[in-house]
Design a protein around this motif. Sequence first.
Motif, mmCIF file in Angstrom:
data_model
loop_
_atom_site.group_PDB
_atom_site.id
_atom_site.type_symbol
_atom_site.label_atom_id
_atom_site.label_comp_id
_atom_site.label_asym_id
_atom_site.label_seq_id
_atom_site.Cartn_x
_atom_site.Cartn_y
_atom_site.Cartn_z
ATOM 1 N N ILE A 199 5.539 -13.792 6.811
ATOM 2 C CA ILE A 199 4.820 -13.874 5.626
ATOM 3 C C ILE A 199 4.693 -15.510 5.545
ATOM 4 C CG2 ILE A 199 5.481 -14.000 2.925
ATOM 5 C CD1 ILE A 199 6.741 -11.361 2.965
ATOM 6 N N ALA A 200 5.661 -16.252 6.001
ATOM 7 C CA ALA A 200 5.316 -17.563 5.901
ATOM 8 C C ALA A 200 4.218 -17.866 6.834
ATOM 9 C CB ALA A 200 6.680 -18.369 6.516
ATOM 10 N N PHE A 201 4.083 -17.404 7.945
ATOM 11 C CA PHE A 201 2.980 -17.729 9.019
ATOM 12 C C PHE A 201 1.664 -17.113 8.281
ATOM 13 C CE2 PHE A 201 -0.090 -16.312 12.543
ATOM 14 C CZ PHE A 201 -0.081 -17.456 13.185
ATOM 15 N N THR A 202 1.515 -15.957 7.578
ATOM 16 C CA THR A 202 0.610 -15.365 6.931
ATOM 17 C C THR A 202 0.127 -16.462 5.870
ATOM 18 O OG1 THR A 202 1.410 -13.061 7.477
ATOM 19 C CG2 THR A 202 -0.495 -13.490 5.756
ATOM 20 N N SER A 256 7.212 -3.821 1.234
ATOM 21 C CA SER A 256 8.462 -4.125 1.314
ATOM 22 C C SER A 256 9.344 -3.529 0.291
ATOM 23 C CB SER A 256 8.872 -5.739 1.409
ATOM 24 O OG SER A 256 8.342 -6.263 2.546
ATOM 25 N N TYR A 257 8.769 -3.788 -0.814
ATOM 26 C CA TYR A 257 9.184 -2.998 -2.259
ATOM 27 C C TYR A 257 9.314 -1.777 -2.099
ATOM 28 C CZ TYR A 257 8.985 -7.325 -5.113
ATOM 29 O OH TYR A 257 8.917 -8.840 -5.704
ATOM 30 N N ARG A 258 8.229 -0.905 -1.617
ATOM 31 C CA ARG A 258 8.399 0.693 -1.320
ATOM 32 C C ARG A 258 9.746 0.992 -0.259
ATOM 33 N NH1 ARG A 258 3.418 4.534 -0.230
ATOM 34 N NH2 ARG A 258 4.637 6.525 -0.563
ATOM 35 N N PHE A 272 1.613 -12.977 -9.942
ATOM 36 C CA PHE A 272 1.199 -12.538 -8.407
ATOM 37 C C PHE A 272 1.353 -11.047 -8.371
ATOM 38 C CE2 PHE A 272 1.282 -12.427 -3.766
ATOM 39 C CZ PHE A 272 0.291 -13.365 -3.525
ATOM 40 N N PHE A 273 2.238 -10.357 -8.875
ATOM 41 C CA PHE A 273 2.494 -8.978 -8.828
ATOM 42 C C PHE A 273 2.369 -8.474 -10.101
ATOM 43 C CE2 PHE A 273 5.225 -10.959 -5.464
ATOM 44 C CZ PHE A 273 4.484 -10.519 -4.423
ATOM 45 N N SER A 274 1.881 -7.182 -10.146
ATOM 46 C CA SER A 274 2.142 -6.269 -11.386
ATOM 47 C C SER A 274 3.432 -5.541 -11.167
ATOM 48 C CB SER A 274 0.894 -5.377 -11.309
ATOM 49 O OG SER A 274 1.343 -4.197 -12.137
ATOM 50 N N LYS A 291 -3.258 -10.500 2.071
ATOM 51 C CA LYS A 291 -2.212 -10.019 3.094
ATOM 52 C C LYS A 291 -0.639 -10.008 2.716
ATOM 53 C CE LYS A 291 -2.064 -7.590 6.945
ATOM 54 N NZ LYS A 291 -2.744 -6.253 7.281
ATOM 55 N N VAL A 292 -0.556 -11.309 2.157
ATOM 56 C CA VAL A 292 0.872 -11.577 1.839
ATOM 57 C C VAL A 292 1.131 -10.321 0.636
ATOM 58 C CG1 VAL A 292 2.098 -13.036 0.331
ATOM 59 C CG2 VAL A 292 0.834 -13.981 2.255
ATOM 60 N N ARG A 293 0.342 -10.267 -0.132
ATOM 61 C CA ARG A 293 0.568 -9.201 -1.283
ATOM 62 C C ARG A 293 0.621 -7.986 -0.652
ATOM 63 N NH1 ARG A 293 -3.068 -10.834 -4.287
ATOM 64 N NH2 ARG A 293 -2.026 -11.859 -5.812
ATOM 65 N N GLU A 294 0.105 -7.386 0.167
ATOM 66 C CA GLU A 294 0.062 -6.284 1.013
ATOM 67 C C GLU A 294 1.452 -5.891 1.697
ATOM 68 O OE1 GLU A 294 -1.625 -3.858 4.885
ATOM 69 O OE2 GLU A 294 -3.004 -5.361 3.899
#
Length: 477
Positions: A267-270, A286-288, A403-405, A278-281
Amino acid sequence: MKSISRNYLYNLSYQILTLLTPLITAPYISRTLGVNGIGEYSFSYSIVAYFVLLAGFGIPSYAQREIAYNQDDPYGQSRIFWEVISLQIIFVTLSLIGYYTLGKVWGVDSQIYWVQALNIVAIFFDVSWFFQGLEEFGKIVFRNFLVRIANIALLFLLVKTPNDLILYTFIMAGMNVVSGLLICLFLKNYIRRVPISEIHPFHNISTVLQLFLPQIAIQVYVILDKTMLGFWADTYTENGYYEQADKIVKMCLSVTTSLGTVMLPRIAFTFAQGSIEKVREYMMKSYRFIFSLSIPMCFGLIVTASNFVPWFFGPGYEPVAKLIAIESTVIITIGLSNVTGIQFMVPTKRQNELTFSVVAGAIFNFVINLFLIPAFMSTGVAIATALTELVVTTVQFWLVRDFFSIKEIFKQCRTYLAGSIVMILGVSFLAKTLSPSILHTLILIIAGGLMYIACLLLMKDDMLCLAIGKVKRKFSH
C-alpha cells in the motif's frame, strides 16, 4: 512487483509455526514452571517491554515504509539502512542505560530481570524491516523457522523443573538475539557503501517520533495491564492465568495480523505512485479477509475454551477458560484496527490519526483497569482489554470515514457472521456431549470448520470460491 498471495503464504506459514510452537511447548512449560512461574515471567517481561519499546522508538515502522517507497532505488535503500542502523545504536544504548538505572534504583535482586535485558539487545540486530520493505518475506520466514525449531528443542531439553525459570527466560530472550543475527547474514547482497557525509539519521526524526507515539500508547494497554495486575495481586498466580489466556488469543490473532505485514509495503508503494483507488481496493479486500477469519476464530474460541483448557494447561489453570472467552473478541477488533491503522494510516502518512486512536484507547484502558483489577483481578484485565480494543477500532473507523464508507466495510462481514452463527450453534450442541480431551477438542475444531466452510459454499462466497479456483488451477498444472 512481488505477489501479495505468495508473501501472505510466506507470512502465514510462519504464523502457523508460531501457532504450533505454544501448542507444542505450552502444555509442557505450564506444568514444569507452574502458574506462579509463568506469572513471574509475565510480570518481569512486562517491565522490560517498556525499554524494548524505547529501543525500537518507532524505527521499524518508519524504516519499512521508507524502504518500500524506494523499492526501485538500491542506493537509496542503502542510505536509509545506514541511517536507521545509526538510530538503533543510539536508542538501544539509551534503553539499556535506562533499564540498568531503574534496576539499581528499584533494588532488583532477581536474576530474571537482568536476563530479560537480552530482549533490548535483540532490537539492535533485528533488521527484518529492511526485507519487509522490499517485500522479501521468504528470507524472514526461513530465519524465523530455524529459530522456532531451535527454541522448541532447547525448551524440552533444558527446562525440567520450576527452578529452571531463569534458564527458560534466557532461552526465550536469547533466541531473539540469535534471530536478529541470522537475518543480518542476508544483507551483504543488498547493502552498498554510502559516504558518511550522506548519512543523516536525524533528518526525519519528527516522523519517527510520530510513529513512536502510537506504539507507546499501544504498549500502555497491552503491557501496563500485566504490570498493574502484578502490583495489585498478592502472588504471580493471577498474572499466570492472564498470560496463558492472552497467549492463546494472540496466537489465533497472529493469523489475521500477518496480512498487515504483507500489505503495508504494497500500500505504501501504491500510495507513492498516486493510485488512490487501488489503495481503496486493497483495503476493502483486507477488511473482507479479516472478517472471514476473525469472526469464526472468535466464536470458535468462545465455544471450545472450556474443553481444551483443562487438558492443555493441566490442573490449576481452570480460570483461563473464562478469560479466553472474554478476551477472544479482540481477534475481530484488533484485526480490523490492524487493517485501518497499520495497513492504511501508516503507509498513507496519517500516523497522527493512528496516534490519536491508540492514545484514546490507552487512557480508557488505564482508567477502567483502576476499577476492574482490584475488584476482579485477571477477569477485570480481560474485560478491560476487550473493551479497549473496541474503543480503538471505533475511533479509527470514525477517523477514516472520509476515505471509506463504514457501511460498506461492515457489508463485507454478513456472509461470515451468518456462517459463524451456524457454526457456534452446532458446536455448542456438540460440546455438551464431549468431555475435555485432545480427541474431543479436535472433533469440535474440525466439526466447526466444516460447518463454517459448508455455509460459505452454500452462500457462494466469492472469496472462498476464488481460493478454491486457484487451488484447482495449481493442481491442474
